[in-house]
Design an enzyme around this catalytic site. Structure first.
Site, PDB file in Angstrom:
ATOM      1  N   CYS A  37       1.045  -1.273  -0.118  1.00 23.27           N
ATOM      2  CA  CYS A  37      -0.147   0.186  -0.191  1.00 23.27           C
ATOM      3  C   CYS A  37       0.898   1.528  -0.054  1.00 23.27           C
ATOM      4  CB  CYS A  37      -0.906   0.347   1.333  1.00 23.27           C
ATOM      5  SG  CYS A  37      -2.140  -1.483   1.375  1.00 23.27           S
ATOM      6  N   HIS A  65      -3.342   7.242   2.995  1.00 20.61           N
ATOM      7  CA  HIS A  65      -3.389   5.771   2.469  1.00 20.61           C
ATOM      8  C   HIS A  65      -5.130   5.633   2.327  1.00 20.61           C
ATOM      9  CE1 HIS A  65      -3.553   2.163   0.927  1.00 20.61           C
ATOM     10  NE2 HIS A  65      -3.256   1.667   2.356  1.00 20.61           N
ATOM     11  N   ASN A  79      -9.750   0.422  -0.694  1.00 21.24           N
ATOM     12  CA  ASN A  79      -8.337   0.174  -0.671  1.00 21.24           C
ATOM     13  C   ASN A  79      -7.843  -0.074  -1.557  1.00 21.24           C
ATOM     14  OD1 ASN A  79      -5.949   0.386   0.290  1.00 21.24           O
ATOM     15  ND2 ASN A  79      -5.470  -0.775   1.822  1.00 21.24           N
TER      16      ASN A  79
HETATM   17  N1  ACO Z   1     -18.270  -7.757   9.071  1.00 19.90           N
HETATM   18  C1  ACO Z   1     -19.081  -7.662  10.244  1.00 19.90           C
HETATM   19  N2  ACO Z   1     -18.476  -8.628  11.424  1.00 19.90           N
HETATM   20  C2  ACO Z   1     -16.687  -8.529  11.526  1.00 19.90           C
HETATM   21  C3  ACO Z   1     -16.253  -7.950   9.944  1.00 19.90           C
HETATM   22  C4  ACO Z   1     -17.068  -7.946   8.930  1.00 19.90           C
HETATM   23  N3  ACO Z   1     -16.572  -7.856   7.855  1.00 19.90           N
HETATM   24  N4  ACO Z   1     -14.873  -8.557  10.170  1.00 19.90           N
HETATM   25  C5  ACO Z   1     -14.829  -8.520  11.694  1.00 19.90           C
HETATM   26  N5  ACO Z   1     -15.853  -8.324  12.139  1.00 19.90           N
HETATM   27  C6  ACO Z   1     -16.402  -8.702  13.370  1.00 19.90           C
HETATM   28  C7  ACO Z   1     -15.146  -9.754  14.476  1.00 19.90           C
HETATM   29  O1  ACO Z   1     -15.423 -11.216  14.394  1.00 19.90           O
HETATM   30  C8  ACO Z   1     -15.523  -9.492  15.894  1.00 19.90           C
HETATM   31  O2  ACO Z   1     -16.213  -9.964  16.541  1.00 19.90           O
HETATM   32  P1  ACO Z   1     -15.872 -10.375  17.641  1.00 19.90           P
HETATM   33  O3  ACO Z   1     -16.026  -9.154  18.667  1.00 19.90           O
HETATM   34  O4  ACO Z   1     -17.639 -11.294  18.211  1.00 19.90           O
HETATM   35  O5  ACO Z   1     -15.415 -11.700  17.556  1.00 19.90           O
HETATM   36  C9  ACO Z   1     -15.692  -7.789  15.977  1.00 19.90           C
HETATM   37  O6  ACO Z   1     -15.847  -8.049  13.958  1.00 19.90           O
HETATM   38  C10 ACO Z   1     -14.041  -7.351  15.493  1.00 19.90           C
HETATM   39  O7  ACO Z   1     -13.069  -7.362  14.679  1.00 19.90           O
HETATM   40  P2  ACO Z   1     -12.042  -7.076  14.247  1.00 19.90           P
HETATM   41  O8  ACO Z   1     -11.078  -7.384  13.840  1.00 19.90           O
HETATM   42  O9  ACO Z   1     -11.478  -6.460  16.353  1.00 19.90           O
HETATM   43  O10 ACO Z   1     -12.613  -5.526  13.655  1.00 19.90           O
HETATM   44  P3  ACO Z   1     -12.115  -4.094  13.918  1.00 19.90           P
HETATM   45  O11 ACO Z   1     -12.698  -3.244  14.888  1.00 19.90           O
HETATM   46  O12 ACO Z   1     -10.567  -3.943  14.018  1.00 19.90           O
HETATM   47  O13 ACO Z   1     -11.744  -3.583  12.377  1.00 19.90           O
HETATM   48  C11 ACO Z   1     -11.163  -3.571  10.137  1.00 19.90           C
HETATM   49  C12 ACO Z   1     -11.582  -4.901  11.012  1.00 19.90           C
HETATM   50  C13 ACO Z   1     -11.505  -3.053   9.667  1.00 19.90           C
HETATM   51  C14 ACO Z   1     -10.082  -4.970   9.451  1.00 19.90           C
HETATM   52  C15 ACO Z   1      -9.513  -3.056  10.930  1.00 19.90           C
HETATM   53  O14 ACO Z   1      -9.013  -3.838  11.937  1.00 19.90           O
HETATM   54  C16 ACO Z   1      -8.832  -2.579  10.398  1.00 19.90           C
HETATM   55  O15 ACO Z   1      -8.809  -1.342   8.896  1.00 19.90           O
HETATM   56  N6  ACO Z   1      -7.312  -2.733  10.140  1.00 19.90           N
HETATM   57  C17 ACO Z   1      -6.889  -2.007   9.330  1.00 19.90           C
HETATM   58  C18 ACO Z   1      -5.770  -2.963   7.948  1.00 19.90           C
HETATM   59  C19 ACO Z   1      -4.923  -2.393   7.236  1.00 19.90           C
HETATM   60  O16 ACO Z   1      -5.156  -0.720   6.829  1.00 19.90           O
HETATM   61  N7  ACO Z   1      -4.453  -2.544   6.091  1.00 19.90           N
HETATM   62  C20 ACO Z   1      -2.535  -2.206   5.396  1.00 19.90           C
HETATM   63  C21 ACO Z   1      -2.455  -1.797   4.644  1.00 19.90           C
HETATM   64  S1  ACO Z   1      -3.103  -3.405   3.247  1.00 19.90           S
HETATM   65  C22 ACO Z   1      -1.836  -3.573   2.344  1.00 19.90           C
HETATM   66  O17 ACO Z   1      -0.741  -3.000   2.349  1.00 19.90           O
HETATM   67  C23 ACO Z   1      -2.366  -4.805   1.522  1.00 19.90           C
END
Ligand code: ACO
Length: 322
Positions: A112, A249, A279
């Site tokens: 990214c 980003h 993204n």
């Molecule tokens: N829909 C509904 N519920 C979901 C989903 C979904 N798509 N995904 C996860 N959940 C649930 C989980 O199971 C969890 O449930 P629980 O509390 O019962 O266990 C709850 O939602 C919270 O899950 P988290 O993974 O803690 O959710 P978070 O708030 O962290 O959001 C996300 C997830 C959006 C992926 C976030 O962590 C994020 O954006 N991370 C960074 C991603 C990123 O920046 N990547 C780098 C760039 S990518 C690259 O370089 C290629």
């Protein structure tokens, strides 16, 4: 000698994947995706579109904006991690589509953050006097690297390309670039190369999709970006009020808001496209930049902070006077 942004362009596939469509595919909801990420839809490559075709379209728009011909370009640097082949590079294929001149063309792989790494490379070549006009492109089709039933990843990634022409200039455009990498986080985010050849067992093929521990990536991203924007300002002896725009980003609106807060910048000074694009990996910063230049928000003479964080981990920033 300095480099400046002479022109920008971008390309987004026509086909869109909305949150409502994802609700039909996996256990998720529109409200969850919007609340946790800020994303409403993504553009998805189809009908023969790939990193090369999208990159070519973005590059042509950037060249037109810079009022340059393809024959004026001295070097092509392409940020991508989702070309169709290991080689030829995406850059070589884009070069073949754009020009008959045998100018050098190569890929930079920093996920990214790739566009910031490409910008830094191009800036060094121009500052050294080696090249005058360098075409930099970020192009990615990460939707194809996400397992179709993995709700962790498919909600985040869309496809697209963005480009800029950097040109030699007597006055600074790119004021500084700042790059970092930390390979020890490889288990939090990555894509394994699919095993080659028809003999590959199905279970190995299934490991070729993107893996991501999203909430752990999130925490490192917020912390490293906070350090990065501070480093960028300190290196240039500036305070945040010297910035006109943050061009981040487009991974997650909550990460963007945390970085803006660190800079004490209101969201009205932050360019966001992720509601529409998701993204788009290496394409995300140049798409956001081009959108805001074309709609008139970013004007000549204004000071921009560009930043990105992603797989590697690799993260980078650029302080730019547009
Ligand atoms: N829909 C509904 N519920 C979901 C989903 C979904 N798509 N995904 C996860 N959940 C649930 C989980 O199971 C969890 O449930 P629980 O509390 O019962 O266990 C709850 O939602 C919270 O899950 P988290 O993974 O803690 O959710 P978070 O708030 O962290 O959001 C996300 C997830 C959006 C992926 C976030 O962590 C994020 O954006 N991370 C960074 C991603 C990123 O920046 N990547 C780098 C760039 S990518 C690259 O370089 C290629």
């Amino acid at each position: 000698m300095f480099s400046r942004i002479a022109g920008t362009g971008h390309y987004l596939p026509e086909q869109c994947l909305t949150n409502a469509m994802l609700e039909q595919r996996v256990d998720t909801t529109h409200d969850w995706i919007v609340e946790r990420t800020g994303i409403h839809q993504r553009h998805i490559a189809s009908n023969g579109e790939n990193a090369v075709t999208m990159g070519v379209a973005a590059a042509r728009n950037a060249l037109a904006a810079a009022d340059l011909e393809t024959s004026d370009i001295d070097l092509i640097v392409v940020a991508t991690t989702s070309g169709d082949r290991a080689f030829p590079s995406v850059a070589c294929e884009i070069q073949a589509a754009l020009t008959e001149h045998n100018i050098p063309a190569f890929d930079v792989a920093a996920a990214c953050s790739g566009f910031l790494f490409a910008m830094s490379v191009a800036d060094q070549y121009i500052r050294s006097g080696t090249y005058r006009n360098v075409l930099i492109i970020g192009t990615d089709v990460l939707s194809r690297l996400c397992r179709p039933d993995d709700r962790n990843t498919i909600i985040l990634f869309g496809d697209g390309a963005g480009a800029a022409v950097l040109q030699a200039s007597d006055t600074p455009g790119i004021e500084s670039t700042h790059l970092h990498s930390a390979g020890e986080f490889a288990d939090l985010l990555g894509v394994n190369h699919p095993p080659r050849g028809s003999e590959a067992p199905a279970e190995e093929l299934s490991e070729a999709w993107m893996y991501m521990k999203g909430n752990e990536v999130f925490k490192v991203a917020v912390s490293k970006l906070s350090e990065l924007v501070n480093e960028t300002l300190v290196a240039n002896n500036l305070t945040p009020d010297a910035l006109d725009w943050l061009v981040p980003h487009q991974a997650n609106l909550r990460i963007i808001k945390a970085t803006a807060k660190k800079l004490k910048m209101p969201m009205s000074q932050v360019i966001t496209t992720l509601a529409d694009t998701g993204n788009t990996s290496a394409a995300s910063v140049p798409i956001a930049l081009d959108v805001a230049i074309r709609d008139g928000r970013i004007k000549r003479g204004q000071r921009l902070l560009l930043e990105a964080f992603g797989g590697g981990f690799a993260w980078g920033s650029a302080l730019v006077t547009y």
